[in-house]
Write a protein that holds these residues in place. Structure first.
Motif, PDB file in Angstrom:
ATOM      1  N   HIS A 522       0.869  -1.206   0.000  1.00 23.97           N
ATOM      2  CA  HIS A 522      -0.018  -0.032   0.075  1.00 23.97           C
ATOM      3  C   HIS A 522       1.000   1.211   0.007  1.00 23.97           C
ATOM      4  O   HIS A 522       1.960   1.227   0.750  1.00 23.97           O
ATOM      5  N   TRP A 523       0.632   2.160  -0.722  1.00 23.74           N
ATOM      6  CA  TRP A 523       1.217   3.531  -0.734  1.00 23.74           C
ATOM      7  C   TRP A 523       0.538   4.736  -1.113  1.00 23.74           C
ATOM      8  O   TRP A 523      -0.803   4.563  -1.437  1.00 23.74           O
ATOM      9  N   GLU A 524       1.060   5.793  -0.916  1.00 21.51           N
ATOM     10  CA  GLU A 524       0.362   7.101  -1.420  1.00 21.51           C
ATOM     11  C   GLU A 524       0.734   7.863  -2.654  1.00 21.51           C
ATOM     12  O   GLU A 524       1.876   7.574  -3.061  1.00 21.51           O
ATOM     13  N   PRO A 525      -0.065   8.539  -3.369  1.00 23.70           N
ATOM     14  CA  PRO A 525       0.281   9.002  -4.644  1.00 23.70           C
ATOM     15  C   PRO A 525       1.440  10.067  -4.474  1.00 23.70           C
ATOM     16  O   PRO A 525       1.872  10.436  -3.348  1.00 23.70           O
ATOM     17  N   PRO A 526       2.092  10.239  -5.289  1.00 18.51           N
ATOM     18  CA  PRO A 526       3.314  11.178  -5.221  1.00 18.51           C
ATOM     19  C   PRO A 526       2.938  12.638  -4.883  1.00 18.51           C
ATOM     20  O   PRO A 526       1.878  12.901  -5.272  1.00 18.51           O
ATOM     21  N   THR A 527       3.705  13.480  -4.468  1.00 22.31           N
ATOM     22  CA  THR A 527       3.137  14.831  -3.795  1.00 22.31           C
ATOM     23  C   THR A 527       3.442  15.587  -5.204  1.00 22.31           C
ATOM     24  O   THR A 527       2.638  16.617  -5.343  1.00 22.31           O
ATOM     25  N   ASP A 528       4.157  15.178  -6.251  1.00 27.27           N
ATOM     26  CA  ASP A 528       4.234  16.042  -7.411  1.00 27.27           C
ATOM     27  C   ASP A 528       3.875  15.061  -8.815  1.00 27.27           C
ATOM     28  O   ASP A 528       4.668  14.218  -8.879  1.00 27.27           O
ATOM     29  N   ASP A 529       3.001  15.357  -9.650  1.00 28.22           N
ATOM     30  CA  ASP A 529       2.381  14.525 -10.642  1.00 28.22           C
ATOM     31  C   ASP A 529       3.222  15.074 -12.014  1.00 28.22           C
ATOM     32  O   ASP A 529       2.805  14.571 -12.986  1.00 28.22           O
ATOM     33  N   GLY A 530       3.970  15.968 -11.774  1.00 26.88           N
ATOM     34  CA  GLY A 530       4.892  16.417 -12.982  1.00 26.88           C
ATOM     35  C   GLY A 530       4.073  17.303 -13.957  1.00 26.88           C
ATOM     36  O   GLY A 530       4.479  17.593 -15.103  1.00 26.88           O
ATOM     37  N   GLY A 531       2.671  17.734 -13.507  1.00 22.19           N
ATOM     38  CA  GLY A 531       2.005  18.565 -14.383  1.00 22.19           C
ATOM     39  C   GLY A 531       1.082  17.864 -15.027  1.00 22.19           C
ATOM     40  O   GLY A 531       0.385  18.429 -16.053  1.00 22.19           O
ATOM     41  N   SER A 532       0.897  16.720 -14.984  1.00 22.89           N
ATOM     42  CA  SER A 532      -0.022  15.590 -15.606  1.00 22.89           C
ATOM     43  C   SER A 532      -0.386  14.313 -14.761  1.00 22.89           C
ATOM     44  O   SER A 532       0.450  13.948 -14.048  1.00 22.89           O
ATOM     45  N   PRO A 533      -1.862  14.242 -14.863  1.00 19.58           N
ATOM     46  CA  PRO A 533      -2.245  13.353 -14.018  1.00 19.58           C
ATOM     47  C   PRO A 533      -1.525  11.945 -13.914  1.00 19.58           C
ATOM     48  O   PRO A 533      -1.169  11.494 -15.143  1.00 19.58           O
ATOM     49  N   VAL A 534      -1.391  11.288 -12.595  1.00 21.22           N
ATOM     50  CA  VAL A 534      -0.838   9.956 -12.706  1.00 21.22           C
ATOM     51  C   VAL A 534      -1.766   9.019 -13.396  1.00 21.22           C
ATOM     52  O   VAL A 534      -2.887   9.005 -13.247  1.00 21.22           O
ATOM     53  N   THR A 535      -1.151   7.997 -14.307  1.00 27.08           N
ATOM     54  CA  THR A 535      -1.901   7.239 -15.384  1.00 27.08           C
ATOM     55  C   THR A 535      -1.640   5.776 -14.653  1.00 27.08           C
ATOM     56  O   THR A 535      -2.558   4.858 -14.926  1.00 27.08           O
ATOM     57  N   GLY A 536      -0.864   5.710 -13.764  1.00 26.01           N
ATOM     58  CA  GLY A 536      -0.814   3.949 -13.332  1.00 26.01           C
ATOM     59  C   GLY A 536       0.353   3.914 -12.407  1.00 26.01           C
ATOM     60  O   GLY A 536       1.423   5.103 -12.180  1.00 26.01           O
ATOM     61  N   TYR A 537       0.923   2.684 -11.855  1.00 26.62           N
ATOM     62  CA  TYR A 537       1.934   2.655 -11.000  1.00 26.62           C
ATOM     63  C   TYR A 537       2.592   1.308 -11.392  1.00 26.62           C
ATOM     64  O   TYR A 537       1.886   0.094 -11.508  1.00 26.62           O
ATOM     65  N   ASN A 538       3.727   1.287 -11.700  1.00 26.46           N
ATOM     66  CA  ASN A 538       4.549   0.245 -11.975  1.00 26.46           C
ATOM     67  C   ASN A 538       5.229  -0.565 -10.617  1.00 26.46           C
ATOM     68  O   ASN A 538       5.928   0.264  -9.829  1.00 26.46           O
ATOM     69  N   ILE A 539       5.023  -1.821 -10.490  1.00 26.62           N
ATOM     70  CA  ILE A 539       5.517  -2.312  -9.184  1.00 26.62           C
ATOM     71  C   ILE A 539       6.504  -3.474  -9.648  1.00 26.62           C
ATOM     72  O   ILE A 539       6.474  -3.872 -10.572  1.00 26.62           O
ATOM     73  N   PHE A 540       7.723  -3.119  -9.124  1.00 23.70           N
ATOM     74  CA  PHE A 540       8.992  -3.834  -9.191  1.00 23.70           C
ATOM     75  C   PHE A 540       9.290  -4.802  -8.197  1.00 23.70           C
ATOM     76  O   PHE A 540       9.034  -4.313  -6.757  1.00 23.70           O
ATOM     77  N   ARG A 541       9.790  -5.966  -8.177  1.00 27.75           N
ATOM     78  CA  ARG A 541      10.254  -6.881  -7.278  1.00 27.75           C
ATOM     79  C   ARG A 541      11.379  -7.443  -7.668  1.00 27.75           C
ATOM     80  O   ARG A 541      11.854  -7.927  -8.919  1.00 27.75           O
ATOM     81  N   GLY A 542      12.167  -8.197  -6.813  1.00 28.85           N
ATOM     82  CA  GLY A 542      13.353  -8.716  -6.918  1.00 28.85           C
ATOM     83  C   GLY A 542      13.920  -9.285  -5.586  1.00 28.85           C
ATOM     84  O   GLY A 542      13.416  -9.269  -4.665  1.00 28.85           O
ATOM     85  N   VAL A 543      14.678 -10.292  -5.615  1.00 28.79           N
ATOM     86  CA  VAL A 543      15.569 -11.110  -4.652  1.00 28.79           C
ATOM     87  C   VAL A 543      16.491 -10.651  -4.040  1.00 28.79           C
ATOM     88  O   VAL A 543      17.124 -10.997  -3.140  1.00 28.79           O
ATOM     89  N   ASN A 544      17.056  -9.164  -4.782  1.00 25.60           N
ATOM     90  CA  ASN A 544      17.999  -8.447  -4.065  1.00 25.60           C
ATOM     91  C   ASN A 544      17.821  -7.131  -4.550  1.00 25.60           C
ATOM     92  O   ASN A 544      17.025  -6.695  -5.334  1.00 25.60           O
ATOM     93  N   ASP A 545      18.411  -6.122  -4.017  1.00 27.65           N
ATOM     94  CA  ASP A 545      18.054  -4.611  -3.912  1.00 27.65           C
ATOM     95  C   ASP A 545      18.858  -4.002  -5.267  1.00 27.65           C
ATOM     96  O   ASP A 545      18.661  -2.871  -5.670  1.00 27.65           O
ATOM     97  N   SER A 546      19.554  -4.676  -6.213  1.00 25.44           N
ATOM     98  CA  SER A 546      20.082  -4.323  -7.400  1.00 25.44           C
ATOM     99  C   SER A 546      19.411  -5.103  -8.667  1.00 25.44           C
ATOM    100  O   SER A 546      19.883  -4.605  -9.655  1.00 25.44           O
ATOM    101  N   ALA A 547      18.404  -5.838  -8.353  1.00 22.78           N
ATOM    102  CA  ALA A 547      18.033  -6.490  -9.638  1.00 22.78           C
ATOM    103  C   ALA A 547      16.528  -6.583  -9.460  1.00 22.78           C
ATOM    104  O   ALA A 547      15.824  -7.640  -9.023  1.00 22.78           O
ATOM    105  N   LEU A 548      15.732  -5.488  -9.813  1.00 24.99           N
ATOM    106  CA  LEU A 548      14.432  -5.560  -9.607  1.00 24.99           C
ATOM    107  C   LEU A 548      13.709  -5.505 -10.964  1.00 24.99           C
ATOM    108  O   LEU A 548      14.179  -4.874 -12.211  1.00 24.99           O
ATOM    109  N   ASP A 549      12.630  -6.430 -11.033  1.00 22.24           N
ATOM    110  CA  ASP A 549      12.251  -6.671 -12.319  1.00 22.24           C
ATOM    111  C   ASP A 549      10.766  -6.095 -12.206  1.00 22.24           C
ATOM    112  O   ASP A 549      10.104  -6.011 -11.139  1.00 22.24           O
ATOM    113  N   LEU A 550      10.036  -5.616 -13.344  1.00 18.26           N
ATOM    114  CA  LEU A 550       8.791  -5.087 -13.241  1.00 18.26           C
ATOM    115  C   LEU A 550       7.803  -6.376 -13.123  1.00 18.26           C
ATOM    116  O   LEU A 550       7.920  -7.347 -13.717  1.00 18.26           O
ATOM    117  N   LEU A 551       6.887  -6.269 -11.893  1.00 15.19           N
ATOM    118  CA  LEU A 551       6.265  -7.207 -11.615  1.00 15.19           C
ATOM    119  C   LEU A 551       4.537  -7.269 -12.184  1.00 15.19           C
ATOM    120  O   LEU A 551       4.050  -8.316 -12.938  1.00 15.19           O
TER     121      LEU A 551
END
Length: 631
Positions: A522-551
């Motif tokens: 669970h998370w909260e939206p970013p404080t700055d949407d860059g001037g354009s509405p947020v269209t989605g969230y990409n969730i990344f996961r990995g078994v170490n902190d240097s190799a995260l893949d798009l889940l």
């Protein structure tokens, strides 16, 4: 025996030479600043010599120039085909020849030839309509003067000439064989000029020297009718309306130093004084496709070369040359109404002037040390090419020049201007203008402003795109583009605008929790949407902190991960996206460990996480399963 009017010399050697000259273009009169006329003339020598002033030219529908000239003994015909001049002798000559082009491209000549055997003068008609030159004698006599020829739309020839006693005689082969009739015998006539109006209406202009009148005779299928045009005209210049030739146009001087214009209206002649013209000489007239008159003349008061026209309904006059030393001049009007003038400085340069770009410009066609004796016929061919014949001084060589005036204008406006937001900059693209002004585009000028009325120069580039990196996120910018060629900057394009955007900042407060057999994010939206509405969230996961893949990608602020194994540490990150793309990736991550739980304990031990730039720092959780105690 009657006294001869001249002597026949031996046949002169003649050759057709092709000599190319580099043409210097000199712009004497500045244009309006929005166009320039340029020339690239080809000049070729046609003859080694000719009698003083005795040459003429015609251009056929295939844009081939024909030059006829004589050397006091013979008439020669030169035609340019495929870039090469061919020359042939037509006949021997005494004097006075005239040329007319027929509807079948054939040339028709009338001239006076001396007959040595009979010591007489012959009026001769010659034509090459059948492919080779053939001639026939129409009349003989020392009293034949100044023959003139015209050809009607059916290919029939019509000739007029005067006699020493002042008669006006007309001859034609329209009935299949040559016939003649004396039109005027009760007064002395002079300056006869024959023409065809429409398909086959024959007209003759002439001076009634007995009564001081300028008159016309017309034959429209029946008998001849005559009209008085004006009084006191000493000479005139004739022009026919292009195409159907329905109307005739004249300019002439009359007593009292009045320069006048006359034309036919409804079959009747109408005349008027050309305002502000005064004494005029070397005048020539041409008619435009709009049936308006165009006149070039030398003002004898100040010596200036001037052009006057009634194309706008009233007469307006323009200054062409102020040298005060202009020789003869010629004028022609193109199919679009553009005017072309050829003239020369006596024993000087051959000049050309045109208003093709909307303003008068003057150019040097040829500059030679020996100078130009005369500028001859100037004709606009069917393809818009300018043809001009002229004669050099001293040597009497006949030369031919041709060129198509190139009117260079400022370019049109660039097309398809678009602006696309990118991360940290705006990308502006466009297409070249449909009209480059007949010159290469050398640059594009880009304008930018905070609103429609405050556009300032941003950059000058050679290509058709520009990256504007000097922008501020959330600000609206307006852009437009203009093209530049050798003539200057063209019209600006339509204005486009954009509000610059950026990618979103990282989502905040990412938390992980155990839900029996899966992990809940669970998370909260970013404080700055860059001037354009947020269209989605990409969730990344990995078994170490240097190799995260798009889940996966979700469009809300939570996610349940059921694809988890016991004893494996998982690392998570969440990135927000908008129309510009995904936010930046965090470098800091935390792990989540899944192990067997103690036998009599169950629960969830959360590990605190932290948010970093672009990505939420992963929060780890310890997930265990319920066990049983031993004993």
């Amino acid at each position: 025996m009657k006294k001869k009017r001249g002597a026949c010399s031996s046949v002169a050697k003649v050759a057709v030479l092709m000599v190319s000259f580099a043409m210097a273009v000199v712009m004497f009169a500045a244009g309006t600043g929005v166009a320039t006329v340029t020339l690239d003339a080809e000049q070729q020598q046609v003859s080694e010599g000719a009698s003083f002033w005795i040459y003429t030219m015609a251009v056929d529908p295939r844009d081939r120039p024909h030059i006829l000239y004589h050397d006091s003994s013979n008439i020669y015909h030169s035609v340019k085909e495929g870039g090469t001049w061919r020359s042939s002798m037509v006949d021997s000559i005494w004097e006075s020849f005239d040329l007319a082009l027929g509807p079948d491209d054939g040339l028709n000549l009338c001239y006076l030839r001396y007959n040595y055997m009979d010591d007489d003068v012959e009026l001769v008609y010659s034509t090459n309509t059948g492919g080779t030159w053939g001639s026939e004698v129409l009349a003989t006599g020392w009293d034949i003067i100044s023959p003139q020829i015209a050809v009607d739309g059916h290919g029939n020839a019509h000739i007029c000439h005067h006699t020493a006693s002042g008669d006006l005689v007309y001859r034609t082969n329209s009935g299949g064989s040559w016939t003649d009739s004396t039109l005027v015998d009760e007064v002395d006539t002079n300056n006869g000029q024959i023409f065809i109006r429409g398909e086959d209406v024959v007209g003759i202009l002439y001076s009634d020297d007995t009564n001081g009148l300028l008159k016309s005779a017309t034959k429209d299928g029946g008998s001849w009718s005559t009209q008085t045009i004006d009084e006191g005209a000493s000479s005139y210049s004739l022009a026919l309306t292009p195409g159907d030739h329905d109307n005739v146009h004249l300019c002439y001087m009359v007593s009292g130093n009045m320069f006048k214009y006359a034309t036919t209206k409804g079959g009747q002649w109408y005349s008027e004084v050309i305002p502000g013209s005064g004494m005029a000489s070397n005048y020539q007239i041409a008619a435009g496709p709009d049936d308006k008159a165009h006149v070039v003349y030398v003002d004898d008061v100040d010596g200036d070369l001037k052009y006057t026209t009634n194309a706008e309904g009233t007469w307006s006059t323009h200054l062409i040359d102020q040298s005060g030393d202009v020789g003869n001049c010629q004028i022609a009007v193109g199919s679009s109404g553009d005017v072309h003038i050829g003239f020369n400085y006596p024993y000087g340069d051959l000049m050309y002037a045109t208003n093709s770009d909307g303003a008068w410009t003057t150019h040097v066609v040829e500059h030679t040390e020996i100078g130009v004796l005369s500028s001859g016929p100037l004709i606009i061919g069917p393809k818009g090419m300018v043809h001009i014949a002229y004669q050099r001084s001293m040597t009497n060589e006949i030369f031919y020049g041709s060129f198509t005036p190139s009117v260079i204008t400022r370019p049109g406006l660039p097309e398809n201007v678009t602006v696309t937001p990118q991360q940290g900059y705006a990308n502006i693209t466009w297409s070249p203008p449909a009209n480059n002004g007949s010159a290469d585009i050398v640059a594009y000028k880009l304008y930018r402003g905070p609103n429609l009325t405050s556009m300032m120069t941003l950059a000058i580039v050679e290509g058709t795109s520009f990256m504007d990196a000097g922008t501020i996120e959330g600000t609206t910018y307006y852009y437009q583009v203009s093209a530049v060629n050798r003539e200057g900057e063209g019209e600006r394009s339509s204005i486009v605008n954009i509000t610059l955007m950026n990618t979103p900042s990282a989502p905040t407060n990412l938390t992980l929790s155990n839900e029996d057999d899966h992990i809940l994010l669970h998370w909260e939206p970013p404080t700055d949407d860059g001037g354009s509405p947020v269209t989605g969230y990409n969730i990344f996961r990995g078994v170490n902190d240097s190799a995260l893949d798009l889940l996966t990608t979700v469009d809300n602020t939570s996610f349940e991960d059921f694809q988890v194994l016991e004893g494996v540490t998982y690392y998570y990150a969440v990135v927000a996206t908008n129309d510009l793309g995904a936010g930046s990736t965090s470098e800091a991550v935390n792990g989540a460990i899944i192990v067997n739980a103690p036998s009599q304990t169950e629960g969830l031990l959360p590990l605190a996480g932290m948010a970093i730039a672009g990505v939420v720092a992963v929060t780890g959780v310890l997930l265990w399963r319920r066990g049983r105690s031993k004993g």
